[in-house]
Design a protein around this motif. Structure first.
Motif, PDB file in Angstrom:
ATOM      1  N   TYR A 119       0.836  -1.207   0.000  1.00  0.00           N
ATOM      2  CA  TYR A 119       0.000   0.000   0.000  1.00  0.00           C
ATOM      3  C   TYR A 119       0.870   1.256   0.000  1.00  0.00           C
ATOM      4  O   TYR A 119       0.636   2.195  -0.756  1.00  0.00           O
ATOM      5  CB  TYR A 119      -0.903  -0.037   1.232  1.00  0.00           C
ATOM      6  N   GLN A 120       1.912   1.259   0.840  1.00  0.00           N
ATOM      7  CA  GLN A 120       2.800   2.421   0.864  1.00  0.00           C
ATOM      8  C   GLN A 120       3.542   2.578  -0.459  1.00  0.00           C
ATOM      9  O   GLN A 120       3.603   3.683  -1.021  1.00  0.00           O
ATOM     10  CB  GLN A 120       3.823   2.290   1.994  1.00  0.00           C
ATOM     11  N   ILE A 121       4.098   1.492  -0.982  1.00  0.00           N
ATOM     12  CA  ILE A 121       4.876   1.572  -2.219  1.00  0.00           C
ATOM     13  C   ILE A 121       3.986   2.003  -3.376  1.00  0.00           C
ATOM     14  O   ILE A 121       4.382   2.809  -4.226  1.00  0.00           O
ATOM     15  CB  ILE A 121       5.553   0.226  -2.503  1.00  0.00           C
ATOM     16  N   THR A 122       2.773   1.480  -3.413  1.00  0.00           N
ATOM     17  CA  THR A 122       1.827   1.870  -4.457  1.00  0.00           C
ATOM     18  C   THR A 122       1.550   3.369  -4.415  1.00  0.00           C
ATOM     19  O   THR A 122       1.402   4.020  -5.453  1.00  0.00           O
ATOM     20  CB  THR A 122       0.507   1.099  -4.283  1.00  0.00           C
ATOM     21  N   ASN A 123       1.508   3.921  -3.210  1.00  0.00           N
ATOM     22  CA  ASN A 123       1.146   5.326  -3.046  1.00  0.00           C
ATOM     23  C   ASN A 123       2.294   6.284  -3.283  1.00  0.00           C
ATOM     24  O   ASN A 123       2.089   7.376  -3.832  1.00  0.00           O
ATOM     25  CB  ASN A 123       0.585   5.554  -1.633  1.00  0.00           C
ATOM     26  N   ILE A 124       3.519   5.907  -2.863  1.00  0.00           N
ATOM     27  CA  ILE A 124       4.621   6.879  -2.940  1.00  0.00           C
ATOM     28  C   ILE A 124       5.843   6.339  -3.677  1.00  0.00           C
ATOM     29  O   ILE A 124       6.850   7.043  -3.767  1.00  0.00           O
ATOM     30  CB  ILE A 124       5.027   7.373  -1.532  1.00  0.00           C
ATOM     31  N   GLY A 125       5.755   5.124  -4.221  1.00  0.00           N
ATOM     32  CA  GLY A 125       6.905   4.537  -4.898  1.00  0.00           C
ATOM     33  C   GLY A 125       6.519   3.950  -6.243  1.00  0.00           C
ATOM     34  O   GLY A 125       5.710   4.502  -6.982  1.00  0.00           O
ATOM     35  N   SER A 126       7.092   2.804  -6.569  1.00  0.00           N
ATOM     36  CA  SER A 126       6.823   2.130  -7.836  1.00  0.00           C
ATOM     37  C   SER A 126       5.481   1.423  -7.766  1.00  0.00           C
ATOM     38  O   SER A 126       5.303   0.467  -7.005  1.00  0.00           O
ATOM     39  CB  SER A 126       7.929   1.110  -8.142  1.00  0.00           C
ATOM     40  N   GLU A 180       4.141  -0.481  -9.954  1.00  0.00           N
ATOM     41  CA  GLU A 180       4.252  -1.854 -10.442  1.00  0.00           C
ATOM     42  C   GLU A 180       4.765  -2.775  -9.345  1.00  0.00           C
ATOM     43  O   GLU A 180       4.257  -3.892  -9.173  1.00  0.00           O
ATOM     44  CB  GLU A 180       5.175  -1.906 -11.665  1.00  0.00           C
ATOM     45  N   ASP A 181       5.760  -2.317  -8.589  1.00  0.00           N
ATOM     46  CA  ASP A 181       6.242  -3.122  -7.462  1.00  0.00           C
ATOM     47  C   ASP A 181       5.151  -3.285  -6.414  1.00  0.00           C
ATOM     48  O   ASP A 181       4.988  -4.358  -5.826  1.00  0.00           O
ATOM     49  CB  ASP A 181       7.472  -2.464  -6.820  1.00  0.00           C
ATOM     50  N   GLY A 182       4.415  -2.207  -6.159  1.00  0.00           N
ATOM     51  CA  GLY A 182       3.326  -2.294  -5.196  1.00  0.00           C
ATOM     52  C   GLY A 182       2.296  -3.326  -5.597  1.00  0.00           C
ATOM     53  O   GLY A 182       1.815  -4.105  -4.773  1.00  0.00           O
ATOM     54  N   LEU A 183       1.949  -3.347  -6.888  1.00  0.00           N
ATOM     55  CA  LEU A 183       0.963  -4.312  -7.371  1.00  0.00           C
ATOM     56  C   LEU A 183       1.504  -5.734  -7.256  1.00  0.00           C
ATOM     57  O   LEU A 183       0.791  -6.654  -6.850  1.00  0.00           O
ATOM     58  CB  LEU A 183       0.595  -4.002  -8.823  1.00  0.00           C
ATOM     59  N   LEU A 184       2.781  -5.918  -7.588  1.00  0.00           N
ATOM     60  CA  LEU A 184       3.379  -7.245  -7.497  1.00  0.00           C
ATOM     61  C   LEU A 184       3.347  -7.756  -6.054  1.00  0.00           C
ATOM     62  O   LEU A 184       2.985  -8.909  -5.791  1.00  0.00           O
ATOM     63  CB  LEU A 184       4.819  -7.188  -8.014  1.00  0.00           C
ATOM     64  N   TRP A 207      -6.708  -1.672  -4.762  1.00  0.00           N
ATOM     65  CA  TRP A 207      -6.162  -0.324  -4.800  1.00  0.00           C
ATOM     66  C   TRP A 207      -4.872  -0.273  -5.608  1.00  0.00           C
ATOM     67  O   TRP A 207      -4.666   0.651  -6.412  1.00  0.00           O
ATOM     68  CB  TRP A 207      -5.930   0.204  -3.390  1.00  0.00           C
ATOM     69  N   ALA A 208      -4.001  -1.259  -5.422  1.00  0.00           N
ATOM     70  CA  ALA A 208      -2.750  -1.289  -6.188  1.00  0.00           C
ATOM     71  C   ALA A 208      -3.047  -1.387  -7.674  1.00  0.00           C
ATOM     72  O   ALA A 208      -2.399  -0.724  -8.498  1.00  0.00           O
ATOM     73  CB  ALA A 208      -1.877  -2.452  -5.725  1.00  0.00           C
ATOM     74  N   ALA A 209      -4.038  -2.193  -8.040  1.00  0.00           N
ATOM     75  CA  ALA A 209      -4.404  -2.324  -9.454  1.00  0.00           C
ATOM     76  C   ALA A 209      -4.992  -1.017  -9.984  1.00  0.00           C
ATOM     77  O   ALA A 209      -4.698  -0.599 -11.119  1.00  0.00           O
ATOM     78  CB  ALA A 209      -5.397  -3.471  -9.632  1.00  0.00           C
ATOM     79  N   ALA A 210      -5.825  -0.366  -9.180  1.00  0.00           N
ATOM     80  CA  ALA A 210      -6.399   0.909  -9.613  1.00  0.00           C
ATOM     81  C   ALA A 210      -5.313   1.952  -9.829  1.00  0.00           C
ATOM     82  O   ALA A 210      -5.377   2.737 -10.785  1.00  0.00           O
ATOM     83  CB  ALA A 210      -7.417   1.398  -8.582  1.00  0.00           C
ATOM     84  N   ARG A 211      -4.320   1.984  -8.963  1.00  0.00           N
ATOM     85  CA  ARG A 211      -3.217   2.927  -9.124  1.00  0.00           C
ATOM     86  C   ARG A 211      -2.427   2.658 -10.399  1.00  0.00           C
ATOM     87  O   ARG A 211      -1.820   3.565 -10.970  1.00  0.00           O
ATOM     88  CB  ARG A 211      -2.292   2.858  -7.913  1.00  0.00           C
ATOM     89  N   CYS A 212      -2.441   1.404 -10.851  1.00  0.00           N
ATOM     90  CA  CYS A 212      -1.784   1.052 -12.113  1.00  0.00           C
ATOM     91  C   CYS A 212      -2.748   1.148 -13.294  1.00  0.00           C
ATOM     92  O   CYS A 212      -2.400   0.749 -14.413  1.00  0.00           O
ATOM     93  CB  CYS A 212      -1.212  -0.363 -12.031  1.00  0.00           C
ATOM     94  N   HIS A 213      -3.959   1.660 -13.042  1.00  0.00           N
ATOM     95  CA  HIS A 213      -4.993   1.816 -14.070  1.00  0.00           C
ATOM     96  C   HIS A 213      -5.366   0.486 -14.723  1.00  0.00           C
ATOM     97  O   HIS A 213      -5.683   0.420 -15.914  1.00  0.00           O
ATOM     98  CB  HIS A 213      -4.550   2.839 -15.125  1.00  0.00           C
TER      99      HIS A 213
END
Length: 393
Positions: free
Chosen positions: A209-216, A218-222, A248-254
């Protein structure tokens, strides 16, 4: 082996202490000299360098300033996730003389973890983070140096893992992202050694969740996908939580398809909850309101904000408004939804009614959200209709 002490394995926090010591020695400074240069006490730095206390961000920053070198590059979270998927080791057993720990001590620690977790609903990060850090240091020391039977060792390591997750969540809210990542990853180690796969998944999904929000993203989704592999064996509400973070991670990656499938799975998992199924206490907060808020946020992220408004209004109407930070965060999403549908007046009105107390209490997360939505409203009012990718909750 009964009545033998267990030590925590090497964790990112302990490794960081060793890195600080190595950097100091490479620069030719004694511990006393380092204490004078950083304005921390010699015993305190000694405990940090030997892993008996956690290295806080201010200590790391001071070492870096004095020595002129970067220190404490976090472990690769993707690699740690892969290792977590592959390894489920038994409780680590190491021998060390120490105090005898009884069931009453462990129970008191478990009760304290619950108390601190619930305090996060109403107490700001600035005040709560030092308390959680102190409890984590003490719990880790008990697990590392105490003498206790194996069954209590599992409970001690579980408490360490839960405190690591709570500390990481609060540190992330306060904007201490590197420290949060270190806490999450060290917690994964404790959860592994306790044999608690659900807790390990909770820690990794929190990190995702943190990485998805402020980092990569793709890494967050993985990482969110990997954490979700534990969902098949988890209890219903834990499955819902892991799937929410995947959505949420998927939504951030559209990735609209993955988001929608995950949200459907959240609903299905949540409906399977039952009084006869014991859920871990750390999912006490996940209810229908929270699920609706996450669905609304995903709608906004995917460009369908009109679908978000009724979900947010319903959730906020039934929300405990003593939880000022979460209430304010969810109002920022309502304001953003209004702005993205062109209702600028409603967006402004919603934003102006937000209680900003949590910002004063140290929530960088809320401050970023309010600032970003203000900018979005300004752009929309000025005729800029380009979709902005705002910082999330």
């Amino acid at each position: 082996m009964e009545d033998q002490p267990r030590l925590l394995p090497s964790t990112p926090g302990n490794d960081l202490g060793a890195q600080l010591r190595a950097a100091r020695l490479n620069a030719g400074h004694s511990l006393a000299a380092m204490a004078a240069l950083t304005h921390f006490s010699k015993p305190y730095l000694g405990h940090i360098e030997t892993g008996r206390r956690l290295a806080t961000p201010d200590v790391i920053d001071r070492y870096e300033q004095v020595l002129g070198v970067p220190i404490g590059v976090p472990l690769d979270p993707v690699r740690v996730t892969h290792e977590w998927l592959l390894n489920q080791p038994p409780l680590t057993e190491r021998l060390h003389a120490g105090r005898r720990i009884g069931a009453d001590t462990v129970r008191a620690l478990e009760d304290r973890v619950i108390e601190l977790r619930h305090l996060d609903d109403t107490v700001g990060s600035r005040h709560l983070l030092p308390l959680v850090r102190a409890e984590l240091v003490d719990a880790a020391q008990l697990a590392r140096e105490g003498v206790y039977p194996a069954r209590l060792g599992v409970r001690l390591l579980t408490a360490v893992g839960e405190l690591s997750q709570l500390g990481g969540w609060i540190a992330s809210d306060a904007g201490h992202y590197r420290h949060a990542q270190q806490l999450y990853l060290s917690g994964v180690t404790a959860a592994q050694d306790a044999g608690d796969r659900a807790l390990g998944a909770q820690l990794l999904s929190s990190l995702a969740y943190q990485i998805t929000n402020i980092g990569s993203r793709e890494d967050g989704l993985l990482i969110a996908r990997s954490a979700g592999t534990a969902a098949d064996d988890a209890t219903p509400v834990v499955r819902a939580l892991l799937l929410e973070r995947l959505a949420w991670a998927a939504a951030r990656c559209h990735d609209a398809d993955t988001t929608r499938r995950a949200l459907d799975a959240v609903d299905g998992a949540y409906e399977q909850r039952s009084p006869g199924i014991a859920e871990p206490e750390w999912v006490y907060w996940l209810d229908r309101n929270e699920i609706d808020v996450m669905a609304a946020r995903c709608h906004i992220q995917l460009g369908t904000p009109a679908a978000a408004e009724p979900l947010l209004r319903r959730a906020l109407s039934g929300y405990d408004h003593s939880h000022a930070r979460e209430t304010a965060l969810y109002q920022t999403w309502l304001a953003e939804g209004h702005a993205r549908t062109g209702n600028i007046d409603a967006a402004r009105d919603t934003l102006e009614r937000i209680d900003t107390t949590a910002v004063d209490e140290g929530s960088v997360r809320l401050h970023r959200r309010i600032t970003a939505v203000e900018h979005l409203i300004g752009r929309r009012h000025g005729g800029d209709t380009e979709a902005a990718d705002l910082p999330p909750k």
